[in-house]
Each structure stands twice: as structure tokens, then as C-alpha cells.
Design an enzyme around this catalytic site. Structure first.
Site, PDB file in Angstrom:
ATOM      1  N   ILE A   1      38.436   1.227 -17.175  1.00  0.00           N
ATOM      2  CA  ILE A   1      37.388   2.265 -17.079  1.00  0.00           C
ATOM      3  C   ILE A   1      37.877   3.532 -17.746  1.00  0.00           C
ATOM      4  O   ILE A   1      38.932   4.037 -17.412  1.00  0.00           O
ATOM      5  CB  ILE A   1      37.075   2.570 -15.600  1.00  0.00           C
ATOM      6  CG1 ILE A   1      36.297   1.419 -14.987  1.00  0.00           C
ATOM      7  CG2 ILE A   1      36.300   3.867 -15.461  1.00  0.00           C
ATOM      8  CD1 ILE A   1      35.690   1.753 -13.651  1.00  0.00           C
ATOM      9  N   HIS A   2      37.158   4.050 -18.729  1.00  0.00           N
ATOM     10  CA  HIS A   2      37.491   5.368 -19.276  1.00  0.00           C
ATOM     11  C   HIS A   2      36.253   5.967 -19.937  1.00  0.00           C
ATOM     12  O   HIS A   2      35.142   5.475 -19.734  1.00  0.00           O
ATOM     13  CB  HIS A   2      38.688   5.309 -20.227  1.00  0.00           C
ATOM     14  CG  HIS A   2      38.501   4.405 -21.396  1.00  0.00           C
ATOM     15  ND1 HIS A   2      38.229   4.852 -22.652  1.00  0.00           N
ATOM     16  CD2 HIS A   2      38.517   3.060 -21.471  1.00  0.00           C
ATOM     17  CE1 HIS A   2      38.118   3.822 -23.465  1.00  0.00           C
ATOM     18  NE2 HIS A   2      38.281   2.721 -22.774  1.00  0.00           N
ATOM     19  N   GLY A   3      36.478   7.049 -20.705  1.00  0.00           N
ATOM     20  CA  GLY A   3      35.353   7.814 -21.230  1.00  0.00           C
ATOM     21  C   GLY A   3      34.333   6.965 -21.974  1.00  0.00           C
ATOM     22  O   GLY A   3      33.134   7.096 -21.766  1.00  0.00           O
TER      23      GLY A   3
END
Lengths: 160, 626
Positions: A13-15
Site C-alpha cells: 500500500i502506498h501513494g
């Protein structure tokens, strides 16, 4: 097909996932399949809390993840599945998860890894695993964010 | 991919240059507010300053704030204006150019368009050749696509320098690793940034002026119309992040406030109302906001070490490390490692303090040179946590490489997700919208209903710069220090407390208000068709639609654009469609004589569907039939 995005991304999960993909697809659930994260209580907690409100995150190991994905594939709810490596996706596929397309979204560089495209680097093992996925009938595509045009893995795989 | 963008950019740019063509005399007549376009010859020195400005916008030298300040067209416009001697007009042009980039996000080494290039070069070209702000929007957007070539060439080349840093690490050379993180990468960046911008600043304006003397008038009218409808895309891109749930009505409140007052309230007033409403919303309306006080104070983690440690980090070490990161996180941004070399660079004061033998130093340097990427402000909790682990390890705690690596690789993604949501898709666009709204007004402070009457207000750029810098640095410093002193418990606590969600919900209310007000100012749709009622010929929009609901067409366009983007229509495709539509709708199908005759006055409705600047109303428009 309600597994709307099955993505290989070593940062999970990231930007790009939260700010771009989630919005673009209107996904309502994120399923993370990663043995290491599933074992570590702290990481599990952080991952569950990292998505925006109203988007539940589940963290599974490969075994329970496969069961869960098969189950979710039949529901209408759009789901994003994230895994760190091609190996995990291959294991899911072999366990019978219906994966039509797998999106290669982020694989960092390092020793023994060859750059395939932009931020995508790959080790010989991973290359083999992606080829195996294609042989099983899963299309492998490179698409970092939703507005990019997907690039077929085959067109970048020089075959050596 | 870069080739695709470059080709699209180049194609669009050529199209723009062609379409921007217009005889100077007509240009003067076309603008109701400026008597004649004042053209500026860009001197050698001015071009060099502008090129240096663009380099700085991508450089680490402004305490890591360049990406939030100089890189934004609003701020770039202000500085280009200063350099060329007209800061008000420069700010106005920069503000207009910035609108399509309101929803701009660059995450994980992906750059959809080079907003900085659009801002610096676009403002220069527009200001020097006397093009008004509305026409600058489509021209600059083409430039922005072209500019991505610079970013992608740098990302590719910087990978090489990461390997140079590896070699220094092998020799336990701390200073060498630090040097490799900025010197070669910045030298390369300077060359690839300075040269193209310098040449374009010097020759671009006259090239545009030359091109200005060839094309038929209606295409230029089309360009003005495009400048009115393209902002809908930028605003809608930003709406994807905040236009949802119970915050939706605030967008319409902002829009209506602006239109019914004919822009006589400033954006600052709208923002103040927005803040009040955000407070009320959080406390009395929103059911999805978690309760702040509900969470019981968890027992804080026991201090990790009981006995006296051998080596301790000083506060100075921590601050030095934080400052190095803040400056140089992206100094050598590369495809292969992203912020990897930046992380190692930031760790140099820590490594220097904690480790003494060459073996330890080498291992520590190599440990932190690997692939790393997070949001460089909120994501600083990762660094704080890792520094605390390194300190414990140096004092004999059983923390191996795997433990440190798993914290880095496990946390960098989630923290980037939260950090990007906070900084890139909430704080920056809202403050930008505020700054653009102020900039798009008049120097006396009040806003104007549409761009065409604006004179520009440099305060918009200055207020934005100050506010964004304070907020970003405060987040980065707090995250770093809290990550160090409380580590994992800080991460889980802040995530569980719901503070971030409350900030996001509150910001969503404020953001929708400001964005709605901005849409009322910058999105302009002027219908040409007239209807005959009781023998009187009336403009459909001026006489019928707007009296019922001022700005209904612009609002409809924005909401439709948002709806299309939600349905996964590609923004670039949408941009091309809107552009073609704007130019076609300006074609005088019903116009007097030929398209090129130029003997018709501007008050008359010559275009078939849309009209530039104002709906063609008062003067009889005998040629436009319903």
C-alpha cells in the site's frame, strides 16, 4: 470479475495505490497477500490502518489469501489484491484464484536485478515466475498508475 | 511511455503554436481590458535567471520545499513576472497555468506532466509575447507534457550515480556516499534543466509572435474558449480526491457564493467561511468522523533499554540527519533506487556517531543504500524509527539487518500512502486553490468573476508559498522526532486516534468550498446561440440560463468532467477532446463572410456554439440562428 486489480508491488500500500488506483477503480476492499506481513502483528496493523476510511484492508498469508480471493472473485464488490512478488501471485494462481491480468506496478532495483521498465526491476527467478504465469493463461502487464497505458510483459521480455 | 508523452507534448505544442497565431492588431481589439499587448524582449540575463529558476524548482537547495513552491506554476509565474518586470501579470498567468495541475500528483517516480516546466516556460512565453492568461492555459499544458522528457532522462541517468555511491560504501567512505547523492545528479540535472529553458525563454516568445501572424482568427478565438473550459479538467482531477460523501454540498456552496456575489468576495473570505463550516461539520454533521477523545490512553511502551547505553545520539545528530533528508531526499532520484541514496545520505550523521570500525560503517552504509521510497514528510516516521533501531543495535541490542529492512520496507509504503494523501492530494491543492484564487483577482484584493477582467495579485503566490512551507516542514519535523522517540507506538497511535481522518475530513470541507469558488472564477462557458422570444432576439445563456442560476453551464461542465474521470476516461484524451471541441465551436459557420475576413466586430456572435470572454449578448447578432 470483481478482483478489479491484482498487482505486484513491493511497497504494497502506498501513494500510487491509495491516491491513484483506489480512486480510479472505485475499489471498496484491499486484500494483501504476503506471508511476512501476515506474521508480523505490527505490520499487519499498520497496513490495515493505512488505507482511507471506509476501505477495509485484509492481510493474509498465501494459504488463507487464496481461499479469500476465490471467495471474493465471485462477489460484485470491486477488490484490489496486492502482493510483493510474482511468486505469491503464481501461488495464488496455482491454488485456483481466477486471475485474468496481473499488473506489475512496483519492483525496486538492487543487486542481481535488471531494470525492465522505469521503476520495475526484476530478478531471474521473478522473470521465470512471470513467464510461468503467462503460460497458465494470466496476462502480465506493466502499468504503474491507472492513467498509464498497460505494457504487455511479453513485449519487454527479451527471452534471455 | 516517455516517448508517448513526448510525442503527445510535441504534437500539442505545435498545434498550440499554430493556433496561437493572431495578427497583433486584432489581439489588441480582442481583449476588453488591455488596450494593447505589451511585448517584452527577454534579455540574455533574464533568460538565464528563468532557466536557473526552473533548475532550482527541481533541486534540493530550498530545504526540500522546491517541489511544493517553485515547482508550482503559481509561484513560478510570480518569479518569472519579477524577472521580466511585471509580477502581477506574471502571477495571474502562473495562476491560470496552474489550474490544470490542481490535481497533480507525482508518486513513486511517476510524473504525469512537468508542471514546473509549464509554469516557468509557459509564463515566460505568455508574458513576453503579450498573450493573455486565458490563452496561456492550453499553450502551457502542451509545454508541461514536453517537459517530462527532462524528468525521465534524469531518473534513468541517476541510477548510474547510485552505483557510484555503492562503490564509496564498499570503502566505508561516509562523505563519499553523501557526495555521490547530490553532486553528479545535480550537475546532470542542471545541464538538462538549464539549457532547454534558457533557449526557450530566449527564443520562445518571438517564435510565438511570428506564429501569431499566420492563422485565421477563429482558431485563436477557439484557443480563448479552450482556456475557459480546460480548467474544468484540473478542477475535476482534484475533485476526485475530495468531492465525495458529506463534503459534496460545500463545493456547490463555494461556487454559488462566488457567482451570486459576482466575485466581490475574496478567496480568503471563502476560506474563512470554509474553516468555520469544517469545524461545524466535524463536530455536528459528519457521521463518518471518528471521535477524537474516545480513545483511551494506551500504556506507552516501556523504555527499551534499562542500562546506560554505550553510545547515544545527540539532538544535534537527529536534527542534522533530518535536515540532510529534507534537503537531499530527491537529490539523486533514480528509477533503480528512488530515494535510496537519499536515505543513506541522511543516515551519515547517525552512522558517524554510532559506528567506529570500517566494517560496521560499510555495512551500515550498504544497508541504507537499497531501494527506498516514501512520502518525504509524513513518511519521516520511518527514518525516526530506523534511527532508534540503529542506536539500540549499536548498543548491543539483538537487531539484525532483517529487522531494520523489514521496518523500512514494511512502513515505507503505508506511510507514503498516508503522506501522499495528506500532502499531495489534500494540503497542497487546497492551499494552491486558495493562492490561485487570490492571484486571479485584482491587486486591490477582491476577486473577479472571470479571468478576463483580472489584473493579478502577487500576494496569492506569496501567501501560498509561506503557508505550504510552514505546514510541510512542521509535518516532516514532527514525524521524524516522534518516530525516533516513540517508534512503532507512535505509528499505531496516530493511525488509531483518527486524527488524520479528522484532518482529511475537515480539509475536504474547506477544499470543496475553495475549489467551488475557483471553478466559478476560472471555468468559463459562453454560449453563442440566441433565441427569438416575442420578437426580441436574446442570447440563450445571458437572458435565460444565467438569470435562473448564474454559472450553471460552467458548473455543469465541471461536474460532467468529474463524472467522466470517475468513469476512467483518460484525462489526456479528455483534454484533446475539449481542445478540439473549443476550436470547432468557435468556427463561424453562421459568420458574416469568410472566416478570415476580420471585418466583423467582437461584439457580434460569429462563432457557432461558444463565444470567447463573454456571452455575445447586447449587440444584435443577426447571423447566429437557433
Amino acid at each position: 470479475m470483481s478482483l478489479c486489480l491484482v498487482r505486484i508491488d513491493d511497497r504494497l500500500i502506498h501513494g500510487q495505490v491509495v491516491a491513484v488506483w483506489l480512486r480510479a477503480l472505485g475499489a471498496q476492499r484491499i486484500v494483501i497477500v504476503d506471508d511476512a506481513s501476515a506474521r508480523d502483528e505490527f505490520l499487519r496493523e499498520v497496513l490495515t490502518l493505512a488505507a482511507p476510511q471506509g476501505v477495509p484492508v485484509e492481510v493474509h498469508d498465501v494459504a488463507s489469501g487464496a481461499v479469500r480471493c476465490i471467495e471474493l472473485a465471485t462477489t460484485p464488490e470491486p477488490v484490489i489484491v496486492l502482493a510483493r512478488s510474482p511468486r505469491t501471485i503464481l501461488a495464488l494462481r496455482q491454488a485456483g484464484v481466477p486471475i485474468e491480468v496481473v499488473d506489475v506496478g512496483g519492483m525496486g532495483g538492487g543487486p542481481g536485478r535488471k531494470r525492465l521498465h522505469k521503476t520495475i526491476s526484476i530478478s531471474p527467478d521473478e522473470l521465470r515466475e512471470l513467464r510461468e504465469l503467462e503460460q497458465l493463461g494470466t496476462r502480465v502487464e506493466i502499468q504503474i498508475v491507472a492513467d498509464d497505458r498497460p505494457i504487455p510483459f511479453r513485449s519487454l521480455d527479451s527471452g534471455n | 511511455m516517455q516517448r508517448k508523452y513526448a510525442a503527445a507534448g510535441a504534437g500539442l505544442l505545435v498545434l498550440m503554436l499554430l493556433a496561437a497565431t493572431m495578427p497583433a492588431a486584432v489581439l489588441g481589439a480582442s481583449s476588453a481590458t488591455t488596450s494593447a499587448p505589451h511585448q517584452i524582449t527577454v534579455s540574455f540575463l533574464q533568460a538565464a535567471l528563468i532557466a536557473i529558476g526552473y533548475y532550482l524548482a527541481n533541486s534540493p537547495w530550498l530545504f526540500g520545499l522546491a517541489f511544493f513552491t517553485l515547482y508550482r506554476p503559481l509561484v513560478a509565474g510570480f518569479f518569472v513576472g519579477l524577472i521580466l518586470g511585471d509580477p502581477a501579470q506574471g502571477t495571474l498567468i502562473g495562476a491560470a497555468i496552474n489550474i490544470p495541475y490542481l490535481g497533480f500528483i507525482s508518486a513513486g517516480g511517476n510524473l504525469p506532466a512537468d508542471a514546473g516546466f509549464a509554469g516557468w516556460v509557459g509564463t515566460t512565453v505568455a508574458l513576453a509575447s503579450g498573450i493573455d492568461a486565458t490563452k496561456a492555459i492550453p499553450i502551457a499544458f502542451g509545454l508541461g507534457l514536453l517537459g517530462t522528457i527532462i524528468f525521465y532522462s534524469r531518473m534513468a541517468v541517476d541510477s548510474v550515480f547510485a552505483h557510484w555511491a555503492d562503490a564509496r560504501a564498499e570503502k566505508a567512505d561516509i562523505a563519499g556516499v553523501a557526495l555521490m547523492n547530490w553532486l553528479p545528479g545535480q550537475a546532470f540535472l542542471f545541464v538538462v534543466s538549464f539549457v532547454p529553458v534558457f533557449l526557450l525563454a530566449l527564443n520562445g516568445p518571438s517564435a510565438v509572435q511570428d506564429a501569431l501572424n499566420a492563422l485565421p482568427l477563429w482558431t485563436v478565438n477557439g484557443l480563448v474558449i479552450a482556456g475557459g473550459i480546460l480548467p474544468a479538467i484540473g478542477i475535476a482531477l482534484n475533485m476526485r480526491f475530495i468531492f465525495r460523501g458529506s463534503a459534496i454540498p460545500y463545493f456547490f456552496i463555494g461556487f454559488i457564493l462566488m457567482t451570486v456575489t459576482h466575485g466581490s468576495v475574496s478567496l480568503v473570505v471563502i476560506a474563512a467561511i470554509g474553516l468555520c463550516l469544517a469545524y461545524l461539520h466535524l463536530n455536528f454533521v459528519s457521521r463518518d468522523a471518528p471521535l477524537a477523545a474516545a480513545q483511551a490512553a494506551e500504556s506507552t511502551a516501556a523504555p527499551v533499554q534499562a542500562q546506560e547505553p554505550k553510545v547515544r545520539l545527540t539532538r544535534g545528530d537527529l536534527i542534522r540527519s533530518w535536515a540532510l533528508w529534507t534537503f537531499f531526499a530527491h537529490a539523486n532520484y533514480s528509477y533503480e533506487r528512488l530515494q535510496g541514496t537519499g536515505f543513506a545520505h541522511a543516515m551519515t550523521p547517525i552512522i558517524k556517531r554510532l559506528y567506529t570500525t570500517p566494517d560496521e560503517i560499510r555495512d551500515a552504509l550498504k544497508r541504507h543504500l537499497v531501494f527506498f521510497n516514501t512520502e518525504p514528510n509524513f513518511g519521516n516516521v520511518v527514518h525516526g524509527t530506523v534511527i532508534a533501531m540503529e542506536e539500540q543495535r549499536a548498543n548491543g541490542a539483538a537487531i539484525d539487518d532483517d529487522a531494520i529492512n523489514s521496518v523500512k520496507s514494511g512502513l515505507m509504503g503505508p506511510m507514503a500512502g498516508i503522506g501522499d494523501t495528506l500532502s499531495q492530494s489534500t494540503i497542497t491543492p487546497i492551499l494552491l486553490a486558495l493562492g490561485i484564487g487570490i492571484a486571479g483577482g485584482t491587486a486591490s484584493g477582491s476577486a473577479v468573476p472571470t479571468l478576463s477582467g483580472a489584473t493579478g495579485n502577487p500576494l496569492g503566490a506569496i501567501i501560498y508559498m509561506v503557508l505550504v512551507s510552514i505546514v510541510i516542514v512542521a509535518i516532516g519535523y514532527t514525524a521524524w522526532m516522534q518516530g525516533y522517540s516513540r517508534g512503532r507506538s507512535f505509528v499505531t497511535e496516530i493511525l488509531k486516534s483518527g486524527t488524520i481522518d479528522r484532518v482529511l475530513i475537515g480539509a475536504g470541507v474547506l477544499g470543496n468550498m475553495v475549489l467551488g469558488a475557483l471553478a466559478a472564477t476560472f471555468v468559463v462557458v459562453n454560449l453563442a446561440p440566441t433565441v427569438t422570444i416575442a420578437g426580441a432576439q436574446m442570447n440563450l445563456q445571458a437572458s435565460i440560463i444565467d438569470p435562473l442560476f448564474p454559472g450553471a453551464l460552467a458548473l455543469g461542465l465541471v461536474v460532467m468532467t468529474w463524472w467522466l474521470l470517475q468513469r476512467r476516461v483518460n484525462p489526456l484524451a479528455l483534454l484533446a477532446i475539449y481542445l478540439v471541441f473549443a476550436i470547432v465551436s468557435a468556427y463561424p459557420f453562421f459568420g458574416p463572410g469568410q472566416a478570415n475576413s476580420g471585418d466583423y466586430s467582437y461584439g457580434a456572435c460569429t462563432s457557432s456554439l461558444l463565444h470567447q470572454y463573454t456571452p455575445c449578448g447586447a449587440p444584435p447578432a443577426p447571423t447566429a440562428q437557433p
